[in-house]
Write a protein that holds these residues in place. Structure first.
Motif, PDB file in Angstrom:
ATOM      1  N   ALA A 320     -14.790 -41.289  13.015  1.00 49.86           N
ATOM      2  CA  ALA A 320     -13.851 -41.311  12.002  1.00 49.86           C
ATOM      3  C   ALA A 320     -13.952 -42.462  11.017  1.00 49.86           C
ATOM      4  CB  ALA A 320     -12.324 -41.379  12.482  1.00 49.86           C
ATOM      5  N   ASP A 321     -14.066 -43.745  11.537  1.00 48.74           N
ATOM      6  CA  ASP A 321     -14.321 -45.039  10.735  1.00 48.74           C
ATOM      7  C   ASP A 321     -15.458 -44.877  10.003  1.00 48.74           C
ATOM      8  OD1 ASP A 321     -15.729 -44.892  13.398  1.00 48.74           O
ATOM      9  OD2 ASP A 321     -16.279 -46.998  12.747  1.00 48.74           O
ATOM     10  N   THR A 322     -16.547 -44.180  10.172  1.00 51.92           N
ATOM     11  CA  THR A 322     -17.717 -44.129   9.060  1.00 51.92           C
ATOM     12  C   THR A 322     -17.460 -43.069   8.218  1.00 51.92           C
ATOM     13  OG1 THR A 322     -18.743 -42.494  10.649  1.00 51.92           O
ATOM     14  CG2 THR A 322     -18.974 -44.657  11.286  1.00 51.92           C
ATOM     15  N   LYS A 323     -16.345 -42.340   8.022  1.00 50.14           N
ATOM     16  CA  LYS A 323     -16.423 -41.395   7.008  1.00 50.14           C
ATOM     17  C   LYS A 323     -15.567 -41.621   5.781  1.00 50.14           C
ATOM     18  CE  LYS A 323     -17.385 -37.593  10.391  1.00 50.14           C
ATOM     19  NZ  LYS A 323     -17.171 -36.635  11.198  1.00 50.14           N
ATOM     20  N   ASN A 324     -15.806 -41.284   4.655  1.00 53.26           N
ATOM     21  CA  ASN A 324     -14.843 -41.541   3.407  1.00 53.26           C
ATOM     22  C   ASN A 324     -13.786 -40.199   3.572  1.00 53.26           C
ATOM     23  OD1 ASN A 324     -16.048 -38.971   2.149  1.00 53.26           O
ATOM     24  ND2 ASN A 324     -17.484 -40.242   1.328  1.00 53.26           N
ATOM     25  N   LEU A 325     -12.885 -40.453   2.589  1.00 53.86           N
ATOM     26  CA  LEU A 325     -11.665 -39.567   2.371  1.00 53.86           C
ATOM     27  C   LEU A 325     -12.295 -38.003   2.364  1.00 53.86           C
ATOM     28  CD1 LEU A 325      -8.677 -39.396   2.662  1.00 53.86           C
ATOM     29  CD2 LEU A 325      -8.504 -39.566   0.311  1.00 53.86           C
ATOM     30  N   LYS A 326     -13.454 -37.769   1.473  1.00 55.56           N
ATOM     31  CA  LYS A 326     -13.705 -36.550   1.277  1.00 55.56           C
ATOM     32  C   LYS A 326     -14.345 -35.949   2.600  1.00 55.56           C
ATOM     33  CE  LYS A 326     -17.808 -34.164  -1.063  1.00 55.56           C
ATOM     34  NZ  LYS A 326     -18.398 -33.851   0.333  1.00 55.56           N
ATOM     35  N   GLN A 327     -15.181 -36.694   3.159  1.00 59.06           N
ATOM     36  CA  GLN A 327     -15.578 -36.263   4.655  1.00 59.06           C
ATOM     37  C   GLN A 327     -14.559 -36.087   5.567  1.00 59.06           C
ATOM     38  OE1 GLN A 327     -18.343 -39.559   4.861  1.00 59.06           O
ATOM     39  NE2 GLN A 327     -20.116 -38.311   4.324  1.00 59.06           N
ATOM     40  N   LEU A 328     -13.683 -36.808   5.702  1.00 62.22           N
ATOM     41  CA  LEU A 328     -12.701 -36.689   6.555  1.00 62.22           C
ATOM     42  C   LEU A 328     -11.846 -35.255   6.215  1.00 62.22           C
ATOM     43  CD1 LEU A 328     -11.179 -40.180   6.948  1.00 62.22           C
ATOM     44  CD2 LEU A 328     -12.236 -38.988   8.802  1.00 62.22           C
ATOM     45  N   ALA A 329     -11.514 -35.116   4.862  1.00 62.09           N
ATOM     46  CA  ALA A 329     -10.611 -33.812   4.464  1.00 62.09           C
ATOM     47  C   ALA A 329     -11.584 -32.694   4.814  1.00 62.09           C
ATOM     48  CB  ALA A 329     -10.495 -33.784   3.184  1.00 62.09           C
ATOM     49  N   GLU A 330     -13.034 -32.496   4.725  1.00 68.49           N
ATOM     50  CA  GLU A 330     -13.558 -31.525   5.184  1.00 68.49           C
ATOM     51  C   GLU A 330     -13.690 -31.302   6.690  1.00 68.49           C
ATOM     52  OE1 GLU A 330     -17.517 -32.824   3.889  1.00 68.49           O
ATOM     53  OE2 GLU A 330     -17.310 -31.878   1.680  1.00 68.49           O
ATOM     54  N   ASN A 331     -13.616 -32.316   7.540  1.00 69.09           N
ATOM     55  CA  ASN A 331     -14.020 -32.343   8.831  1.00 69.09           C
ATOM     56  C   ASN A 331     -12.482 -31.925   9.251  1.00 69.09           C
ATOM     57  OD1 ASN A 331     -15.172 -34.517  11.289  1.00 69.09           O
ATOM     58  ND2 ASN A 331     -14.791 -32.482  11.395  1.00 69.09           N
TER      59      ASN A 331
END
Length: 441
Positions: A320-331
């Motif tokens: 989770a620490d390597t992802k931006n907000l867009k990637q986190l929202a998708e995940n």
């Protein structure tokens, strides 16, 4: 049994969709299996006629074992477990040894001086021996014992037929089928008079509609009891002002969805903040292995999620620490949709290093969460509620309406002391309060 996900070594058969003699097509579903909390359907890798089904429902099978034999040319032939003709292909090309029936054991055939320890207390990563005997318990035996609530002491009394006196899976199932004759046998060794003994109280459980626990509920119950028994739980509470985060999210959620095609809930914002705080306090991102503490390199955030059945499951946002907000929202959205549709895979719920539980979605002000083993901490996030608060301004103290939330961190006091636990949850709250209201989406 095909590979079902990272780190999964065994699965329990739930049901077979086909019987012996049935025709099956390639990629047609053959059976349904359970791994931890996820049910998965297993397809056939060939077309043909089912010659033999080697296991029945509820059997626990290791990955790679042969579970069925299919005649690829589409016609039936005589069954054989000891020798397979070249024309027969197995679902997995692993040899399955013939299983022999067991005689009913005699209750006087064996006693044990092993300690009265629950089987679920034993680590499943090694083999174990019993004092004054030549019996070994494999991780599979421990798993079966845990499922059937068989204690370590009771396991030690079961006659073993394996090599060098080792207890086999078939020994345990035969013992269960025979009614567990050693369940109430007394050990030879004298009990410690100073030890605590659970009183045998006859409670009036009352009358009413009886609802049998489903398989997942039983597993959740076992996991929760195991966690409370293993980890001395301590809970620390802080209060956080989320006004800036709430206002930013409300102002940008529509633009975020139009730009990225993803809903912007609070969950990816929570995951992002918790991952940031874990980097400041890496020892909270750990597990316990005997006398060793394993501080994890990856930050994988588990999200406690309610299923339509009411049961809980924990899908995992990896790294989770390597992802931006867009990637986190998708995940987050993908995992939430899979959970809602009961389509989570084994990999989706494996590898969590720290868990958050958003109890606020149920309207709870706060909670005291139970640690998701083998982790050492879990964070509960309460409801975001508007309240009048005293705030400091340039003109002095003022009363303003603020969006407030309680955070509850339960941690394993064996390895996490009050300073680390309190500092971590305070850091999470600080990051919430310091949210940049001018942040770009």
């Amino acid at each position: 049994m095909p590979k079902l996900g990272e780190s999964i070594t065994e699965a329990a058969i739930i049901t077979w969709f086909k019987d012996v003699g049935d025709t099956i097509e390639e990629d047609e579903m053959l059976l349904e299996v359970a791994t931890d909390k996820v049910d998965s359907e297993v397809p056939s890798n060939i077309s043909g006629v089912i010659e033999e089904i080697l296991y029945k429902a509820n059997d626990v099978i290791k990955i790679g074992e042969t579970i069925a034999i299919i005649k690829a040319d589409g016609s039936s032939s005589s069954k054989s477990k000891s020798k397979k003709p070249d024309s027969i292909s197995s679902v997995v090309e692993t040899h399955q040894k013939q299983r022999k029936p067991k005689k009913k054991p005699s209750i006087t055939s064996r006693t044990s001086t092993s300690p009265s320890t629950s089987a679920v207390e034993i680590s499943q990563s090694n083999l174990f021996s019993v004092s004054n005997s030549n019996t070994f318990f494999s991780p599979l035996i421990i798993s079966i014992a845990k499922k059937h609530h068989i204690s370590f002491e009771e396991l030690a009394r079961i006659p073993a037929t394996g090599n060098k006196g080792r207890l086999r899976k078939s020994d345990v199932f035969q013992y269960i089928e025979d009614g567990r004759p050693y369940k109430f046998a007394q050990p030879v060794a004298q009990k410690d008079p100073t030890a605590y003994h659970i009183p045998q109280l006859n409670f009036d459980k009352g009358k009413g509609k009886i609802i049998e626990m489903d398989r997942m509920r039983k597993m959740i119950a076992d996991h929760m009891v195991y966690s409370k028994h293993t980890s001395p739980h301590v809970t620390a509470y802080v209060e956080a002002d989320l006004t800036n985060m709430v206002n930013w999210r409300n102002a940008n959620k529509t633009a975020f969805q139009e730009t990225y095609g993803e809903r912007l809930t609070f969950t990816p914002l929570f995951v992002e903040t918790v991952a940031k705080a874990i980097k400041d306090f890496p020892n909270i991102n750990a597990s316990v292995d005997g006398n060793n503490i394993i501080v994890k390199e990856d930050i994988n955030i588990g999200m406690a999620t309610a299923l339509p059945s009411g049961n809980l499951i924990v899908p995992v946002v990896k790294k989770a620490d390597t992802k931006n907000l867009k990637q986190l929202a998708e995940n987050v959205n993908e995992l939430a949709n899979k959970a809602r549709d009961n389509k989570l895979s084994g990999d989706d719920i494996k590898g969590s290093t720290f868990t958050i539980s958003n109890v606020g979605t149920f309207g709870s002000v706060m909670g005291t969460p139970i640690i998701n083993q083998p982790e050492v901490a879990i964070l509960a996030l309460g409801i975001i509620k508007k309240r009048p608060e005293v705030i400091e301004t340039e003109d002095g103290d003022e009363i303003a309406i603020r969006s407030m939330m309680y955070l509850s961190l339960s941690f394993d006091h064996r390895v996490v002391d009050g300073f680390l636990g309190g500092s971590f949850v305070r850091r999470v709250a600080d990051y919430f309060e310091q949210f940049d209201i001018e942040r770009d989406i």
